[in-house]
Design an enzyme around this catalytic site. Structure first.
Site, PDB file in Angstrom:
ATOM      1  N   GLY A 244      -2.895  -9.149   4.829  1.00 35.56           N
ATOM      2  CA  GLY A 244      -1.911  -8.533   3.514  1.00 35.56           C
ATOM      3  C   GLY A 244      -2.207  -8.926   2.343  1.00 35.56           C
ATOM      4  O   GLY A 244      -1.664  -8.659   1.312  1.00 35.56           O
ATOM      5  N   PRO A 287      -7.600 -10.718   7.234  1.00 34.23           N
ATOM      6  CA  PRO A 287      -7.569  -9.545   6.368  1.00 34.23           C
ATOM      7  C   PRO A 287      -8.115  -8.384   6.630  1.00 34.23           C
ATOM      8  O   PRO A 287      -9.418  -8.379   7.368  1.00 34.23           O
ATOM      9  CB  PRO A 287      -8.501 -10.320   5.133  1.00 34.23           C
ATOM     10  CG  PRO A 287      -9.373 -11.291   5.907  1.00 34.23           C
ATOM     11  CD  PRO A 287      -8.523 -11.681   6.749  1.00 34.23           C
ATOM     12  N   ARG A 289      -7.532  -4.831   4.827  1.00 36.89           N
ATOM     13  CA  ARG A 289      -7.598  -4.290   3.590  1.00 36.89           C
ATOM     14  C   ARG A 289      -8.506  -4.692   2.619  1.00 36.89           C
ATOM     15  O   ARG A 289      -9.294  -4.443   1.644  1.00 36.89           O
ATOM     16  CB  ARG A 289      -6.075  -3.739   2.991  1.00 36.89           C
ATOM     17  CG  ARG A 289      -5.957  -3.027   1.611  1.00 36.89           C
ATOM     18  CD  ARG A 289      -4.527  -3.193   1.058  1.00 36.89           C
ATOM     19  NE  ARG A 289      -3.541  -3.097   2.136  1.00 36.89           N
ATOM     20  CZ  ARG A 289      -3.242  -2.416   2.651  1.00 36.89           C
ATOM     21  NH1 ARG A 289      -3.005  -1.104   1.988  1.00 36.89           N
ATOM     22  NH2 ARG A 289      -2.089  -2.343   3.618  1.00 36.89           N
ATOM     23  N   ARG A 326      -2.519   8.219   3.277  1.00 31.04           N
ATOM     24  CA  ARG A 326      -1.689   7.259   2.508  1.00 31.04           C
ATOM     25  C   ARG A 326      -0.879   7.702   1.148  1.00 31.04           C
ATOM     26  O   ARG A 326       0.537   7.318   1.138  1.00 31.04           O
ATOM     27  CB  ARG A 326      -2.608   6.057   1.953  1.00 31.04           C
ATOM     28  CG  ARG A 326      -3.142   5.320   3.304  1.00 31.04           C
ATOM     29  CD  ARG A 326      -3.967   4.272   2.693  1.00 31.04           C
ATOM     30  NE  ARG A 326      -3.019   3.031   2.559  1.00 31.04           N
ATOM     31  CZ  ARG A 326      -2.419   2.501   1.379  1.00 31.04           C
ATOM     32  NH1 ARG A 326      -2.954   3.015   0.249  1.00 31.04           N
ATOM     33  NH2 ARG A 326      -1.540   1.604   1.189  1.00 31.04           N
ATOM     34  N   TYR A 330       2.934   7.179   2.079  1.00 32.19           N
ATOM     35  CA  TYR A 330       3.615   5.824   1.280  1.00 32.19           C
ATOM     36  C   TYR A 330       3.663   5.971  -0.115  1.00 32.19           C
ATOM     37  O   TYR A 330       4.073   5.000  -0.994  1.00 32.19           O
ATOM     38  CB  TYR A 330       2.875   4.614   1.495  1.00 32.19           C
ATOM     39  CG  TYR A 330       2.079   4.351   2.984  1.00 32.19           C
ATOM     40  CD1 TYR A 330       2.979   4.147   3.865  1.00 32.19           C
ATOM     41  CD2 TYR A 330       0.623   4.381   3.151  1.00 32.19           C
ATOM     42  CE1 TYR A 330       2.479   3.705   5.164  1.00 32.19           C
ATOM     43  CE2 TYR A 330       0.231   4.049   4.473  1.00 32.19           C
ATOM     44  CZ  TYR A 330       1.196   3.702   5.658  1.00 32.19           C
ATOM     45  OH  TYR A 330       0.712   3.441   6.843  1.00 32.19           O
ATOM     46  N   CYS A 357      -2.066  22.875   4.772  1.00 31.96           N
ATOM     47  CA  CYS A 357      -0.976  23.814   4.523  1.00 31.96           C
ATOM     48  C   CYS A 357       0.100  22.852   4.424  1.00 31.96           C
ATOM     49  O   CYS A 357       1.087  22.849   5.748  1.00 31.96           O
ATOM     50  CB  CYS A 357      -0.777  24.724   5.857  1.00 31.96           C
ATOM     51  SG  CYS A 357      -2.231  26.025   5.562  1.00 31.96           S
ATOM     52  N   TYR A 386      -7.693   1.987   5.698  1.00 33.57           N
ATOM     53  CA  TYR A 386      -6.679   2.903   6.314  1.00 33.57           C
ATOM     54  C   TYR A 386      -7.032   4.224   5.862  1.00 33.57           C
ATOM     55  O   TYR A 386      -5.905   4.905   5.574  1.00 33.57           O
ATOM     56  CB  TYR A 386      -5.270   2.361   5.962  1.00 33.57           C
ATOM     57  CG  TYR A 386      -5.019   0.952   6.203  1.00 33.57           C
ATOM     58  CD1 TYR A 386      -4.731   0.603   7.959  1.00 33.57           C
ATOM     59  CD2 TYR A 386      -4.969  -0.217   5.348  1.00 33.57           C
ATOM     60  CE1 TYR A 386      -4.705  -0.505   7.943  1.00 33.57           C
ATOM     61  CE2 TYR A 386      -4.923  -1.345   5.795  1.00 33.57           C
ATOM     62  CZ  TYR A 386      -4.621  -1.661   7.142  1.00 33.57           C
ATOM     63  OH  TYR A 386      -4.515  -3.098   7.628  1.00 33.57           O
TER      64      TYR A 386
HETATM   65  N1  LLP Z   1      -2.762  -8.961  10.861  1.00 33.75           N
HETATM   66  C1  LLP Z   1      -1.656  -8.177  11.523  1.00 33.75           C
HETATM   67  C2  LLP Z   1      -1.003  -8.521  12.508  1.00 33.75           C
HETATM   68  C3  LLP Z   1      -1.247  -6.927  10.923  1.00 33.75           C
HETATM   69  O1  LLP Z   1      -0.046  -6.210  11.433  1.00 33.75           O
HETATM   70  C4  LLP Z   1      -2.141  -6.394   9.832  1.00 33.75           C
HETATM   71  C5  LLP Z   1      -1.628  -4.946   9.287  1.00 33.75           C
HETATM   72  C6  LLP Z   1      -3.196  -7.085   9.439  1.00 33.75           C
HETATM   73  C7  LLP Z   1      -3.562  -8.304   9.986  1.00 33.75           C
HETATM   74  C8  LLP Z   1      -3.957  -6.765   8.277  1.00 33.75           C
HETATM   75  O2  LLP Z   1      -3.262  -6.362   6.898  1.00 33.75           O
HETATM   76  P1  LLP Z   1      -4.102  -5.985   5.591  1.00 33.75           P
HETATM   77  O3  LLP Z   1      -4.811  -7.242   5.358  1.00 33.75           O
HETATM   78  O4  LLP Z   1      -5.153  -5.046   5.847  1.00 33.75           O
HETATM   79  O5  LLP Z   1      -3.026  -5.568   4.777  1.00 33.75           O
HETATM   80  N2  LLP Z   1      -1.423   1.575   7.240  1.00 33.75           N
HETATM   81  C9  LLP Z   1      -0.992   0.925   6.277  1.00 33.75           C
HETATM   82  C10 LLP Z   1      -1.154  -0.763   6.459  1.00 33.75           C
HETATM   83  C11 LLP Z   1      -0.501  -1.106   7.881  1.00 33.75           C
HETATM   84  C12 LLP Z   1      -0.851  -2.460   7.977  1.00 33.75           C
HETATM   85  C13 LLP Z   1      -0.348  -2.972   9.434  1.00 33.75           C
HETATM   86  N3  LLP Z   1      -0.715  -4.387   9.878  1.00 33.75           N
HETATM   87  C14 LLP Z   1      -1.599   1.222   4.936  1.00 33.75           C
HETATM   88  O6  LLP Z   1      -2.332   2.077   4.892  1.00 33.75           O
HETATM   89  O7  LLP Z   1      -1.056   0.416   3.918  1.00 33.75           O
END
Ligand code: LLP
Length: 431
Positions: A244, A287, A289, A326, A330, A357, A386
């Site tokens: 996150g 991590p 993203r 995205r 979002y 479309c 993503y």
């Molecule tokens: N660990 C778990 C248990 C998760 O559910 C997630 C993301 C991560 C790690 C990685 O999170 P990051 O570091 O990438 O933020 N499709 C959405 C994001 C959904 C994330 C779901 N879980 C977007 O495009 O923003």
């Protein structure tokens, strides 16, 4: 945001002009600057190492999974978070060491669990009671032992600057901490001789710009562990604090440096461990993203340009919500540039439309850019997470290709989908 530009006013990615890549591989094209990926991975790994903390930095492959990216993740010493048979299959194909793979999911199928156990993956992050039953049966049947973490919901939900405290976490993921659910799950796995109960996991949200939510979550989990030690004499060896960590999509985004997140976690865990006289657990993070997001750029070719007098100018590109859902999903914001006009001043605001479309297929509203002409190449930044991962075939558009660039060299790592591949699964209907 800082972009590499050469003396001809061309956008450079990994020392290669972006338009050259577009020319050679076609558009839309996802381009990754591999050095940026390595630097992000190293920022996490190094900070834990420098502080003498045992850690696993598990790349959340949902952000972008392909054989090549998993190879880079492995080269950088990362572990891997997979959430499905498909992501696990990709990891195995990439030759990722099984002991460094962790499996997630709120509804893991029997097949997924069997595959994970059969391949001796490092850890299963157990999410619910049904899964415990399935896993116990599979372990007995295969006569195997496995490490598990229990995913818990600490009642903290963080998004960018805001975090919400909820008494009873309303989430499809994990065991609730307040109602005793997590403790019941703990008792269930703790007594099983095929399961090594390694510790706890939580994930508090996405695109987080501060450390306070992570610190609060750490305290919640640690307090739980302290209570379980008092009651059961149990000591955890792992605390997994999820992913996150925020990235920069636009100038408005001000994420912390990755080592700042890591240092805050280390400090919190160290403080709690000495406060409670609890052996320092390993810190795991996930991590996605933050590793690949900023390293990715999507390059499009400009097609039609439509003026709505005195309202706006729509500039349509050859991709859109099929390669980057995205903005539609979002309302995510992005920045863009014209790859050959990096030194030209902005002429006016344009709105960048996708080619599906669907009126909602808009990539960016009202972005100031130099004069746009048909055939210009448009780069959209920070699309590495993503993007390809959530690509789809709506309107039967082909999935775009992916190119890696490093030190002036470029290489195709995911081929563009062909129409034959797209219809390969279709069968004709015999009446
Ligand atoms: N660990 C778990 C248990 C998760 O559910 C997630 C993301 C991560 C790690 C990685 O999170 P990051 O570091 O990438 O933020 N499709 C959405 C994001 C959904 C994330 C779901 N879980 C977007 O495009 O923003």
């Amino acid at each position: 945001m800082n972009h590499e530009v050469n003396e001809k006013g061309q956008l450079m990615i990994g020392q290669v002009p972006a338009s050259e890549l577009a020319e050679q591989y076609g558009t839309p094209l996802y381009v990754y600057d591999v050095e940026k990926i390595r630097n992000k991975a190293r920022a996490f790994v190094r900070t834990f190492e420098e502080n003498g903390v045992k850690a696993q930095v598990a790349y959340a492959s949902k952000a972008f999974s392909s054989v090549a990216i998993l190879q880079v993740a492995h080269q950088e010493g990362l572990s891997l978070d997979v959430v499905s048979e498909g992501e696990l299959h990709t990891a195995l194909e990439a030759g990722f060491p099984v002991e460094k793979i962790h499996m997630h999911g709120n509804n893991k199928s029997i097949r997924e669990l069997e595959m994970a156990v059969k391949n001796n993956i490092g850890c299963i992050v157990v999410d619910n009671f049904y899964e415990i039953d399935l896993l116990q049966a599979i372990l007995r049947e295969q006569n195997k032992t496995i490490d598990v973490l229990l995913r818990v919901t600490p009642g903290i939900e963080a998004h960018t600057h805001d975090y919400i405290l909820t008494g009873q976490e309303d989430s499809k993921f994990g065991f609730d901490l307040t109602s005793g659910q997590a403790e019941d799950a703990f008792m269930k796995v703790q007594d099983d001789e095929n399961i090594r109960m390694a510790g706890l996991h939580c994930h508090i949200g996405s695109q987080i710009f501060e450390t306070s939510g992570f610190e609060m979550a750490t305290r919640k989990l640690f307090t739980t562990l302290k209570e379980w030690r008092e009651r059961y004499g149990y000591e955890a060896s792992v605390l997994n604090l999820g992913g996150g960590f925020g990235i920069q999509y636009t100038q408005e985004d001000a994420p912390l440096e990755l080592d700042q997140y890591a240092r805050a976690l280390i400090k919190e865990v160290k403080d709690l461990s000495s406060q409670y006289d609890y052996p320092m657990p390993e810190i795991w993070v996930e991590p996605g993203r933050a590793i690949v997001g900023e390293a990715g750029t999507t390059i499009y070719t400009v097609g039609s340009i439509k003026e709505v007098p005195e309202v706006r100018t729509y500039v349509s590109v050859d991709g859109g919500m099929t390669d980057n859902i995205r903005p539609a999903l979002y309302q995510a914001k992005y920045e863009a540039a014209l790859t050959e006009k990096m030194d030209e001043p902005a002429e006016k605001e344009y709105s960048i439309a996708g080619k599906c479309c669907e009126s909602g297929d808009m990539l960016i509203w009202d972005v100031a850019l130099p004069k746009i002409e048909h055939g210009d190449k448009l780069a959209v930044f920070s699309t590495g997470a993503y993007g390809y991962a959530m690509a789809n075939n709506y309107n039967r558009f082909q999935k775009a290709a992916v190119v890696f660039v490093e030190n002036g060299k470029h290489q195709l790592v995911v081929r563009r989908e062909s129409y034959q591949e797209m219809t390969r699964l279709d069968l004709s209907y015999e009446k």
